[in-house]
Design an enzyme around this catalytic site. Structure first.
Site, PDB file in Angstrom:
ATOM      1  N   TYR A 168      46.988  42.934   2.629  1.00  0.00           N
ATOM      2  CA  TYR A 168      48.167  43.777   2.867  1.00  0.00           C
ATOM      3  C   TYR A 168      48.466  44.615   1.629  1.00  0.00           C
ATOM      4  O   TYR A 168      48.292  45.807   1.621  1.00  0.00           O
ATOM      5  CB  TYR A 168      49.364  42.929   3.267  1.00  0.00           C
ATOM      6  CG  TYR A 168      50.557  43.759   3.677  1.00  0.00           C
ATOM      7  CD1 TYR A 168      50.613  44.319   4.947  1.00  0.00           C
ATOM      8  CD2 TYR A 168      51.604  44.005   2.794  1.00  0.00           C
ATOM      9  CE1 TYR A 168      51.695  45.114   5.331  1.00  0.00           C
ATOM     10  CE2 TYR A 168      52.687  44.795   3.170  1.00  0.00           C
ATOM     11  CZ  TYR A 168      52.734  45.348   4.430  1.00  0.00           C
ATOM     12  OH  TYR A 168      53.795  46.133   4.805  1.00  0.00           O
ATOM     13  N   SER A 171      49.566  47.750   9.446  1.00  0.00           N
ATOM     14  CA  SER A 171      50.637  48.541   8.863  1.00  0.00           C
ATOM     15  C   SER A 171      50.182  49.059   7.498  1.00  0.00           C
ATOM     16  O   SER A 171      49.222  49.818   7.414  1.00  0.00           O
ATOM     17  CB  SER A 171      51.911  47.701   8.775  1.00  0.00           C
ATOM     18  OG  SER A 171      53.026  48.506   8.523  1.00  0.00           O
ATOM     19  N   ASP A 199      55.289  52.150  19.133  1.00  0.00           N
ATOM     20  CA  ASP A 199      55.470  51.856  17.713  1.00  0.00           C
ATOM     21  C   ASP A 199      56.324  52.953  17.089  1.00  0.00           C
ATOM     22  O   ASP A 199      55.861  54.064  16.843  1.00  0.00           O
ATOM     23  CB  ASP A 199      54.108  51.763  17.011  1.00  0.00           C
ATOM     24  CG  ASP A 199      54.228  51.241  15.588  1.00  0.00           C
ATOM     25  OD1 ASP A 199      55.364  51.163  15.074  1.00  0.00           O
ATOM     26  OD2 ASP A 199      53.190  50.908  14.988  1.00  0.00           O
ATOM     27  N   HIS A 229      55.219  47.868  16.914  1.00  0.00           N
ATOM     28  CA  HIS A 229      54.576  47.604  15.632  1.00  0.00           C
ATOM     29  C   HIS A 229      54.047  46.176  15.529  1.00  0.00           C
ATOM     30  O   HIS A 229      53.288  45.864  14.617  1.00  0.00           O
ATOM     31  CB  HIS A 229      55.559  47.883  14.497  1.00  0.00           C
ATOM     32  CG  HIS A 229      54.916  48.079  13.169  1.00  0.00           C
ATOM     33  ND1 HIS A 229      53.987  49.070  12.924  1.00  0.00           N
ATOM     34  CD2 HIS A 229      55.046  47.407  12.001  1.00  0.00           C
ATOM     35  CE1 HIS A 229      53.585  49.004  11.663  1.00  0.00           C
ATOM     36  NE2 HIS A 229      54.207  48.001  11.083  1.00  0.00           N
TER      37      HIS A 229
END
Length: 715
Positions: free
Chosen positions: A487, A567, A650, A685
């Site tokens: 991430y 993301s 999203d 999302h």
């Protein structure tokens, strides 16, 4: 714990490709995508944006809707032929089919929690009239929509447990509808709140609640318009939303957002204000005991947007906070607002591990820390004296510790990569721990190993990673197909947690690895700062170094490494695929931020400038331009097989990011491996996604990564 299906006998992956692997799965003929002629000059550089028309909302743009349909048709036909997909769909479903509880919350002698029998699309909410009483169903969100895509996203019982405030999420959107339920009768009240987003739920006694909302967007703009002018309101039960009282707003600065919480004794409303995603807040307190004379008078406690501040709770006039002011790894401070001259006092000083959570239960502070990205939980008196440690079952993550000052008990969960959450009850007086809910599983956690390793990044920084494998695979020392997940942003820490799809990958004989790269919060503020703004390249270097380490250590073969992220992690996958396409066999970029020159133009995107910088400022533009996935595709170079995943609803990272990126990738001619996009409908999302859609998506992704890394699913 019962283990219904031992897996030690499942064979290692085949040494040679099976006939199914040998079939032609190279890139299919992609749908035609119209190229526009948009070119902008930004800081002296001409930036072509031929697919800008794909930014339009699919609901209101027939050409975009047609493009989505054609892309999905090609992708679905391809995914249907993946040899391992059906195995992953079945196995992920089997692993996920266990009873799941949330940590209970007590109010007025009642215990509230969610409970999912296993494969229910959404988790219903239950109540018990006492800890040993039978559970009673309060809310079943599975009845709200035929496709299971309407979720119970949040809830909070009133102080005496007589009413329940809850939020409804439809189709994955960030917008919330707030409603209230009578707990005694199970019947809904007439109250309904619209246009709430990024909101806490905070009761003010039994009379009403505080919430945060934005102005109603113009028609057709609710999934794309920028989010400005968030304000806190008070809703009194039994009145229409139009009569709600404005509690706090900053019309002079439209970018500031505000959330409200109320201490469990009902004395203080805490207003926390932020300009972006960075943990830099202003804090104000409203004395609810003086509301009749002072109204919603907000008393400034912290001004300047300089540091992180999180209210823990209060006892009378004294409020405890966790902050990184003068303490990059956080400490606990307190202030007595009833004192003649209130001053901040240090309760628990900064230690060598960052504080990850705090609560007050009974007369104790319960603090959770991160020790190399794994949880440690310690207990202190309210004055800060050490009073013990909560025993945890090894490498994992702890959550919960719900409770209030004066409560005799707290509940918490513990989970790891090979173990779903178990819910425990902790007696605060005796320290005795008992099990509230333990899942019955379709596998034996002892058949898997969770190992932590450390590696050096490009600049010598020591970075941790977690490796999940079957125990026999780890013992064999064999290099196996591996998924590397990361991430690296927004101060978010990747701690050990259970995932049915990850366990299925390991069960099939592969390795699943989580790299705790910079940009997260695993080591406090400095770790976050080292991976944002003009330090963002460190994130990509850390991830690339993780892949090189896994190959050098013989954990994965050189042609068997896949990458995954969602993301900000989708941005990560896109960026490193551009920078090192030779290193990775396959990748899954989920709901990624792919256009770094326009991300701040939609919905919540404007908040992300804290991590990314401002595209309209030249210094930031130069940094963003250098790594933006959309703008750094290497034409004519062999790329990994890529499966981009996104969803039509999203409104956090709008799907136009993924649409434009995949169109550019497909046009660039990146070798024989496929670059495809999977576009879910009635999903957003990630949160609120129904179980059946989550399983289907996991099967598609894991089946795709398995094919291109050479992982053969068991017979």
């Amino acid at each position: 714990m019962n283990h219904r299906l031992p897996i030690a006998a499942i064979s290692l992956l085949a040494a040679v490709a099976s006939p199914a692997i040998a079939q032609d799965m190279t890139a299919p003929a992609y749908p035609e995508t119209r190229r526009g002629d948009v070119v902008e000059t930004l800081f002296g550089e001409e930036i072509a944006d031929p697919y800008r028309w794909l930014e339009e909302d699919v609901r209101n743009a027939p050409e975009v809707a047609d493009w989505v349909e054609r892309q999905n048709a090609v992708t679905n036909a391809y995914l249907d032929r993946l040899p391992a997909r059906d195995w992953f769909r079945a196995r992920v479903g089997e692993i996920f089919d266990f009873a799941r509880y949330s940590t209970p919350v007590e109010r007025g002698g009642r215990y509230f929690y969610t409970f999912n029998t296993g494969l229910q699309n959404q988790s219903p909410l239950y109540v018990r009239e006492g800890l040993e009483a039978e559970q009673r169903l309060l809310i079943d969100p599975n009845e709200w929509a035929d496709d299971g895509a309407t979720a119970l996203s949040g809830w909070r019982a009133s102080p005496d447990g007589s009413k329940l405030l809850y939020s409804v999420q439809d189709g994955g959107t960030d917008w919330r509808i707030l409603r209230v339920l009578d707990v005694d009768t199970g019947e809904p009240l007439e109250d309904e709140i619209r246009w709430a987003k990024f909101t806490d739920l905070a009761w003010v006694g039994e009379e009403g609640f505080l919430y945060s909302r934005f102005p109603e967007p113009e028609e057709g703009e609710d999934f794309q318009a920028l989010n400005y002018d968030q304000a806190v309101y008070f809703h009194r039960l039994g009145t229409p939303q139009s009569e709600d009282e404005l509690v706090f707003a900053t019309p002079e600065d439209r970018e500031v957002g505000h959330s409200a919480s109320v201490t469990s004794d009902g004395r203080w409303a805490i207003i926390t204000s932020a300009k972006g995603t960075d943990a830099r807040y202003e804090v104000r307190a409203i004395d609810l005991a003086a509301r009749d004379t002072r109204g919603w008078q907000a008393r400034p406690l912290v001004t300047g947007f300089d540091n992180a501040w999180s209210a823990v709770n209060s006892v009378g006039g004294k409020i405890w906070f966790v902050t990184n002011k003068d303490a990059p790894l956080y400490r606990v401070l307190a202030i007595d607002l009833d004192a003649a001259s209130p001053e901040w006092e240090v309760v628990v000083p900064e230690t060598e591990q960052p504080i990850d959570g705090a609560s007050i239960v009974g007369d104790r502070l319960v603090l959770s820390y991160l020790q190399d990205a794994s949880s440690v939980a310690r207990i202190h008196t309210l004055d800060g004296e050490a009073a013990g440690e909560v025993e945890l079952a090894g490498i994992g993550s702890v959550g919960g510790f719900s409770g209030r000052p004066g409560n005799p008990e707290t509940f918490y969960s513990f989970t790891s990569f090979n173990c779903p959450p178990t819910i425990y009850r902790l007696d605060m007086a005796t320290g005795e721990r008992s099990t509230f809910a333990e899942p019955e599983l379709a596998f034996d956690p002892d058949d898997f190993t969770v190992e932590q390793r450390f590696y050096d990044s490009k600049d010598g920084t020591r970075v941790p990673m977690f490796i999940l494998r079957r125990a026999d695979v780890a013992a064999s020392g064999e290099a196996v197909p591996t998924v590397l997940y990361g991430y690296g942003g927004f101060d978010i820490s990747l701690t050990p947690g259970f995932s049915a799809s990850r366990l299925a990958w390991a069960q099939a004989g592969g390795a699943f690895v989580v790299a705790n790269i910079r940009g997260g919060g695993e080591y406090g503020k400095a770790w976050h700062d080292a991976g944002r703004l003009d330090n963002k390249q460190n994130v990509f270097d850390d991830f690339i170094a993780a892949g090189e380490f896994l190959i050098a250590e013989g954990i994965t073969p050189a042609d068997g490494l896949a990458i995954q992220g969602g993301s900000n992690g989708g941005l990560l996958v896109g960026a490193v695929s551009n920078q090192r396409p030779d290193l990775f066999a396959a990748g899954n970029a989920a709901v990624g931020v792919m256009d770094m020159l326009r991300f701040d133009r939609w919905t919540a995107g404007r908040y992300w400038v804290d991590d990314y910088g401002y595209p309209d400022r030249e210094d930031d533009f130069r940094v963003l331009r250098a790594y933006s996935p959309l703008h750094n595709i290497q034409r004519g170079v062999d790329y990994p097989a890529l499966l981009v995943t996104t969803a039509d609803t999203d409104d956090r990272v709008v799907p136009g990011h993924s649409f434009k990126y995949i169109a550019a990738v497909q046009e660039a001619g990146l070798g024989e491996r496929p670059q495809l996009i999977r576009i879910e409908t009635r999903a957003g999302h990630g949160s609120g996604k129904p179980t059946d859609k989550a399983i289907a998506e996991a099967a598609d992704i894991m089946g795709f990564l398995a094919y291109w890394t050479g992982l053969v699913a068991p017979e």
